[in-house]
Design an enzyme around this catalytic site. Sequence first.
Site, PDB file in Angstrom:
ATOM      1  CG  ASP A  84      56.008  42.208  38.758  1.00 15.44           C
ATOM      2  OD1 ASP A  84      55.063  41.457  39.054  1.00 15.44           O
ATOM      3  OD2 ASP A  84      55.942  43.034  37.835  1.00 15.44           O
ATOM      4  CB  SER A 105      53.110  40.787  31.816  1.00 14.94           C
ATOM      5  OG  SER A 105      53.216  42.169  31.838  1.00 14.94           O
ATOM      6  CG  HIS A 134      52.048  42.544  36.835  1.00 16.38           C
ATOM      7  ND1 HIS A 134      53.360  42.504  36.455  1.00 16.38           N
ATOM      8  CD2 HIS A 134      51.344  42.466  35.692  1.00 16.38           C
ATOM      9  CE1 HIS A 134      53.442  42.409  35.137  1.00 16.38           C
ATOM     10  NE2 HIS A 134      52.234  42.379  34.648  1.00 16.38           N
TER      11      HIS A 134
END
Length: 649
Positions: A224, A302, A193
């Site tokens: 992901d 992230s 992402h």
Amino acid sequence: MAITVASCWFNALASTSTSRYTVSSQRLFSASQIPATRLVIPKAVSQSQNPRKRTPKEHTHKSSPEKEANSQKISRRSRDERKYSDADNRSGIKKTEKPQSTAFKSFGTQRKSAKGFMGNLTDQQAETAKIQDAAFLNAVVKVNLTILNQTPQFIALILHLITLFLGKSKGSLQVQEGIAFMIGDGKLLTNAHCVEHNTQVKVKRRGDDTKYVAKVLAKGMECDIALLSVENEKFWKGAEPLQFGHLPRLQDAVTVVGYPLGGDTISVTKGVVSRIEVTSYAHGSAELLGIQIDAAINPGNSGGPAFNDQGECIGVAFQVYRSDDVENIGYVIPTTVVSHFLDDYERNGKYTGFPSLGILLQKLENPALRACLKVPSNEGVLVRRVEPTSGASNVLKEGDVIVSFDGVDVGSEGTVPFRSTERIAFRYLISQKFTGDTAEVGIIRAGDFMKVKTAMNPRVHLVPYHIEGGQPSYLIVAGLVFTPLSEPLIDEECEDSIGLKLLTKARYSMARFKGEQIVILSQVLANEVNIGYEDMSNEQVLKFNGTRIKNIHHLAHLIDSCKEKYLIFEFEDNYLAVLEREASSAASSCILKDYGIPSERSSDLLEPYVDPIGIGIGENQVMDDNDLGVGDTPPITNSEFGSDGLQWA
């Protein structure tokens, strides 16, 4: 969107910006336990915030309790997914749902300290000093991405999408930040992402002020994870890649490293492993093994690594759990999933995905149900539906009871043994297979035990969760704009605009063959040639000149080869649109010029049309809603066993 997974979670918790997904709390906990739970992907940390404004209509729809209750009848995502969001808030909560102060509440470390998890300040400072000097931190790099300012919101309006992608808004760029880390062989690992909609990716090492261009080698949307490479040898000078560790145990210490909230210096948070189970991946709409931790995860984490006490990487931070009743619940992609992704890339030179059996299962806890199916012991799960596109469609049938998978016994609750004293969801075994593998399934059919072999392939979604290549297909015919229905489009359009019937098909229909699409008329570019059709939008086109539409490429092929006087489009609810072919052809160039659109179709539709393999349906065969599975097909989700006891595997 390099920071989508980490930032979506972070911003959903730490920001009031618009989120991509909303998540309900019915899966991990019962509604009575957590009435207002959300899973969020921390939103990307942007250097130029410019959130997309919602229309008053959308705000009204979201804020109405009555409409919100009705919308849950056909959820936009599986119930489990609604609990999770990317660390970057790609699947976060709408900014109207929670004030900023409350959003930060879930990520604070002060509450954690109050509960005795943080220890005293002196011990924290001493431990932080040790971590600060740890050599493995040098393998963590900062990722800077230049992305389109409107991603992915522009997908909702095809016309806007066309102009954005084809250069009308080249100045609408923003820089976002994420995390990656070195894994050796000139490769970096981050979240998918974080780099989903990037136009340029740059990385910068700790303590260095030079940014190096990175190339995206592979993106695994389901898991992901994204793989990057940097060709400049200067970037790797003196670098020591991280070493992967084993799957941790409960209560094992874990340290999460990143650059949260856009900081310039590295940040470290510490906690323990609180749970290991099959988890909803908010960005990928999949269910894979996940590690739950209590270390704070914020926007900017992230893609960052999580370490054990030995300095080994035990996973990748990617999402958080949002709730009014709990705090500091973050999630890490374990090394087992990371290894599967890397092995897949090594085997095939690209990411091919996690395979699926493509079956709907029901628990067999009830003794009477087992007796009726002639199952002698407390074991197995009942096959209730088999997807036509799955490899199991030729060997499994409705009514079969799966009692083993590759020699591992399956319990009546749909679980299998995991490590020494644990059990885990049956689909964990499925996720260990690779595309093209064969699995041996033990079944009981009409009281007889037998073993069958089935091919393992990725699941085929009638309505894709992500648009391959990042740019959707479109076709403009005399101002009528056609495009395939996709989850990004549904997410951006309000449910009233999509329509209940079309939304029902998106949720309840199965793909009958690989390549099938639901093609819709997105909007009409007004012109005298299409008078009377200007108000049409989000209508499914079923047939063209009497021929059933298979996908948008098929529609383009039929139009290109048409020699009839009229172009006849048949839509849902028996609506008809007729255009004169020659007049439409003559008006097309004027319409494109008036609206500033460079091309009447996307580049993928310029390729020769290839009929989908294994369609099994005649060109002019009439099909109704029952043929599409609407109304009698169970919901297509990746959710865990719910109150209905059903699960997709």
